[in-house]
Design a protein around this motif. Sequence first.
Motif, PDB file in Angstrom:
ATOM      1  N   GLY A 101       0.769  -1.028  -0.069  1.00  0.00           N
ATOM      2  CA  GLY A 101      -0.036   0.056   0.257  1.00  0.00           C
ATOM      3  C   GLY A 101       0.860   1.171  -0.065  1.00  0.00           C
ATOM      4  N   ALA A 102       1.973   1.212   0.840  1.00  0.00           N
ATOM      5  CA  ALA A 102       2.800   2.444   1.046  1.00  0.00           C
ATOM      6  C   ALA A 102       3.515   2.825  -0.402  1.00  0.00           C
ATOM      7  CB  ALA A 102       3.662   2.350   2.118  1.00  0.00           C
ATOM      8  N   GLY A 103       3.873   1.571  -0.938  1.00  0.00           N
ATOM      9  CA  GLY A 103       4.542   1.521  -2.299  1.00  0.00           C
ATOM     10  C   GLY A 103       3.606   2.264  -3.305  1.00  0.00           C
ATOM     11  N   PHE A 104       2.496   1.910  -3.483  1.00  0.00           N
ATOM     12  CA  PHE A 104       1.552   2.461  -4.280  1.00  0.00           C
ATOM     13  C   PHE A 104       0.990   3.891  -3.980  1.00  0.00           C
ATOM     14  CE2 PHE A 104      -3.322   2.809  -5.440  1.00  0.00           C
ATOM     15  CZ  PHE A 104      -2.873   2.887  -6.890  1.00  0.00           C
ATOM     16  N   GLU A 105       1.031   4.234  -2.691  1.00  0.00           N
ATOM     17  CA  GLU A 105       1.018   5.616  -2.486  1.00  0.00           C
ATOM     18  C   GLU A 105       2.181   6.534  -3.011  1.00  0.00           C
ATOM     19  OE1 GLU A 105       0.639   5.664   1.840  1.00  0.00           O
ATOM     20  OE2 GLU A 105      -1.161   4.354   1.671  1.00  0.00           O
ATOM     21  N   TRP A 106       3.145   6.161  -2.862  1.00  0.00           N
ATOM     22  CA  TRP A 106       4.469   6.985  -3.197  1.00  0.00           C
ATOM     23  C   TRP A 106       4.655   6.964  -4.706  1.00  0.00           C
ATOM     24  CZ3 TRP A 106       6.878  10.522  -1.235  1.00  0.00           C
ATOM     25  CH2 TRP A 106       6.861  10.611   0.173  1.00  0.00           C
ATOM     26  N   ALA A 107       4.114   5.896  -5.422  1.00  0.00           N
ATOM     27  CA  ALA A 107       4.008   5.838  -6.711  1.00  0.00           C
ATOM     28  C   ALA A 107       3.176   6.742  -7.099  1.00  0.00           C
ATOM     29  CB  ALA A 107       3.649   4.384  -7.178  1.00  0.00           C
ATOM     30  N   ILE A 108       2.031   7.233  -6.777  1.00  0.00           N
ATOM     31  CA  ILE A 108       1.048   7.945  -7.232  1.00  0.00           C
ATOM     32  C   ILE A 108       1.732   9.208  -6.923  1.00  0.00           C
ATOM     33  CG2 ILE A 108      -1.065   9.040  -6.417  1.00  0.00           C
ATOM     34  CD1 ILE A 108      -2.281   6.419  -5.636  1.00  0.00           C
ATOM     35  N   VAL A 109       2.372   9.668  -5.728  1.00  0.00           N
ATOM     36  CA  VAL A 109       3.167  10.955  -5.657  1.00  0.00           C
ATOM     37  C   VAL A 109       4.047  11.257  -6.543  1.00  0.00           C
ATOM     38  CG1 VAL A 109       4.531  12.313  -4.084  1.00  0.00           C
ATOM     39  CG2 VAL A 109       2.542  10.873  -3.203  1.00  0.00           C
ATOM     40  N   ASP A 110       5.007  10.201  -6.879  1.00  0.00           N
ATOM     41  CA  ASP A 110       5.948  10.237  -7.824  1.00  0.00           C
ATOM     42  C   ASP A 110       5.485  10.705  -9.403  1.00  0.00           C
ATOM     43  OD1 ASP A 110       7.856   9.987  -5.976  1.00  0.00           O
ATOM     44  OD2 ASP A 110       8.273   7.820  -6.359  1.00  0.00           O
ATOM     45  N   ARG A 161       4.045  14.389  -9.665  1.00  0.00           N
ATOM     46  CA  ARG A 161       5.181  15.012  -9.634  1.00  0.00           C
ATOM     47  C   ARG A 161       5.825  15.057 -10.906  1.00  0.00           C
ATOM     48  NH1 ARG A 161       7.867  14.176  -3.716  1.00  0.00           N
ATOM     49  NH2 ARG A 161       6.443  15.389  -2.437  1.00  0.00           N
ATOM     50  N   GLU A 162       5.890  14.018 -11.637  1.00  0.00           N
ATOM     51  CA  GLU A 162       6.643  13.785 -12.834  1.00  0.00           C
ATOM     52  C   GLU A 162       5.843  14.729 -13.991  1.00  0.00           C
ATOM     53  OE1 GLU A 162       7.030   9.380 -13.687  1.00  0.00           O
ATOM     54  OE2 GLU A 162       8.398   9.453 -11.949  1.00  0.00           O
ATOM     55  N   HIS A 163       4.380  14.767 -13.699  1.00  0.00           N
ATOM     56  CA  HIS A 163       3.422  15.266 -14.558  1.00  0.00           C
ATOM     57  C   HIS A 163       3.056  16.825 -14.067  1.00  0.00           C
ATOM     58  CE1 HIS A 163       3.093  11.468 -15.854  1.00  0.00           C
ATOM     59  NE2 HIS A 163       2.987  11.736 -17.159  1.00  0.00           N
ATOM     60  N   GLY A 164       4.033  17.463 -13.351  1.00  0.00           N
ATOM     61  CA  GLY A 164       3.982  18.668 -12.846  1.00  0.00           C
ATOM     62  C   GLY A 164       2.915  19.199 -11.722  1.00  0.00           C
ATOM     63  N   VAL A 170      -7.700   3.883  -7.177  1.00  0.00           N
ATOM     64  CA  VAL A 170      -7.974   2.389  -6.798  1.00  0.00           C
ATOM     65  C   VAL A 170      -6.852   1.666  -7.890  1.00  0.00           C
ATOM     66  CG1 VAL A 170      -9.152   0.264  -6.915  1.00  0.00           C
ATOM     67  CG2 VAL A 170     -10.093   2.627  -6.340  1.00  0.00           C
ATOM     68  N   LYS A 171      -5.847   0.941  -7.671  1.00  0.00           N
ATOM     69  CA  LYS A 171      -4.952   0.185  -8.445  1.00  0.00           C
ATOM     70  C   LYS A 171      -5.776  -0.716  -9.418  1.00  0.00           C
ATOM     71  CE  LYS A 171      -0.792  -1.321  -9.662  1.00  0.00           C
ATOM     72  NZ  LYS A 171      -0.804  -1.676 -10.962  1.00  0.00           N
ATOM     73  N   ARG A 172      -5.224  -0.575 -10.569  1.00  0.00           N
ATOM     74  CA  ARG A 172      -5.872  -1.327 -11.776  1.00  0.00           C
ATOM     75  C   ARG A 172      -4.654  -2.182 -11.924  1.00  0.00           C
ATOM     76  NH1 ARG A 172      -7.500   0.715 -17.626  1.00  0.00           N
ATOM     77  NH2 ARG A 172      -8.261  -1.322 -18.595  1.00  0.00           N
ATOM     78  N   ARG A 173      -5.288  -3.762 -11.868  1.00  0.00           N
ATOM     79  CA  ARG A 173      -4.027  -4.761 -12.110  1.00  0.00           C
ATOM     80  C   ARG A 173      -3.434  -4.927 -13.370  1.00  0.00           C
ATOM     81  NH1 ARG A 173      -3.001  -5.059  -7.470  1.00  0.00           N
ATOM     82  NH2 ARG A 173      -4.689  -5.406  -5.983  1.00  0.00           N
ATOM     83  N   MET A 174      -2.035  -4.812 -13.342  1.00  0.00           N
ATOM     84  CA  MET A 174      -1.464  -5.015 -14.653  1.00  0.00           C
ATOM     85  C   MET A 174      -1.332  -3.616 -15.145  1.00  0.00           C
ATOM     86  SD  MET A 174      -0.515  -8.194 -14.216  1.00  0.00           S
ATOM     87  CE  MET A 174       0.142  -8.569 -15.740  1.00  0.00           C
ATOM     88  N   HIS A 175      -1.542  -2.762 -14.812  1.00  0.00           N
ATOM     89  CA  HIS A 175      -1.378  -1.462 -15.243  1.00  0.00           C
ATOM     90  C   HIS A 175      -0.566  -0.261 -14.360  1.00  0.00           C
ATOM     91  CE1 HIS A 175      -4.703  -2.827 -17.650  1.00  0.00           C
ATOM     92  NE2 HIS A 175      -4.376  -2.161 -18.721  1.00  0.00           N
ATOM     93  N   GLY A 176       0.015   0.728 -15.144  1.00  0.00           N
ATOM     94  CA  GLY A 176       0.647   1.759 -14.287  1.00  0.00           C
ATOM     95  C   GLY A 176      -0.366   2.795 -13.727  1.00  0.00           C
ATOM     96  N   ILE A 177       0.165   3.423 -12.929  1.00  0.00           N
ATOM     97  CA  ILE A 177      -0.555   4.401 -12.171  1.00  0.00           C
ATOM     98  C   ILE A 177      -1.588   5.415 -13.163  1.00  0.00           C
ATOM     99  CG2 ILE A 177      -0.538   6.524 -10.469  1.00  0.00           C
ATOM    100  CD1 ILE A 177       0.585   4.211  -9.476  1.00  0.00           C
ATOM    101  N   GLY A 178      -0.985   5.889 -14.090  1.00  0.00           N
ATOM    102  CA  GLY A 178      -1.764   6.459 -15.092  1.00  0.00           C
ATOM    103  C   GLY A 178      -3.245   5.965 -15.358  1.00  0.00           C
ATOM    104  N   LYS A 179      -3.229   4.502 -15.433  1.00  0.00           N
ATOM    105  CA  LYS A 179      -4.393   3.792 -15.918  1.00  0.00           C
ATOM    106  C   LYS A 179      -5.252   3.378 -14.353  1.00  0.00           C
ATOM    107  CE  LYS A 179      -3.533   3.964 -19.973  1.00  0.00           C
ATOM    108  NZ  LYS A 179      -4.290   4.996 -20.827  1.00  0.00           N
ATOM    109  N   ALA A 180      -5.054   3.857 -13.269  1.00  0.00           N
ATOM    110  CA  ALA A 180      -5.427   3.526 -12.171  1.00  0.00           C
ATOM    111  C   ALA A 180      -7.181   4.138 -11.970  1.00  0.00           C
ATOM    112  CB  ALA A 180      -4.992   3.982 -10.836  1.00  0.00           C
ATOM    113  N   TYR A 181      -7.810   3.602 -11.408  1.00  0.00           N
ATOM    114  CA  TYR A 181      -9.226   4.024 -11.346  1.00  0.00           C
ATOM    115  C   TYR A 181      -9.201   5.387 -10.086  1.00  0.00           C
ATOM    116  CZ  TYR A 181     -10.074  -0.443 -13.275  1.00  0.00           C
ATOM    117  OH  TYR A 181     -10.071  -1.508 -14.181  1.00  0.00           O
TER     118      TYR A 181
END
Length: 116
Positions: A9-18, A21-24, A94-105
């Motif tokens: 869960g914490a890894g997913f949270e940080w991945a969202i933040v990163d 941020r990468e997208h400004g 919500v994490k979408r299985r087998m997809h990156g952050i940009g495809k989460a719900y």
Amino acid sequence: MSNPNARKGAGFEWAIVDYLREHGKAAEKLEPRGVNDEGDGYEVMENRFYTMWEAKNEKTITLSGYIKEMESERLQFMANRGLAAWQVAGIVIVKRRMHGIGKAYVVQTVDSYFGI
């Protein structure tokens, strides 16, 4: 962190933040506060407007529980900063299985989305 689900869960949270941020975006991660939790992160936008989020990376998706938790944490987020309801949008990512952050719900209620 010894709990594998907490690490996931914490890894997913940080991945969202990163990702944001990468997208400004001005994204920040929030620290867990137990019963006084304020969500997992937020973005600061113009005119003191915030989008706070609750992140979920679970095998089984339970939207009603996620929304209930997010709405409670949104109230805590607002109270701790002295913000009005119109200043804080709440969403669940919500994490979408087998997809990156940009495809989460992104999930919220109709009333929340339209400001009703």
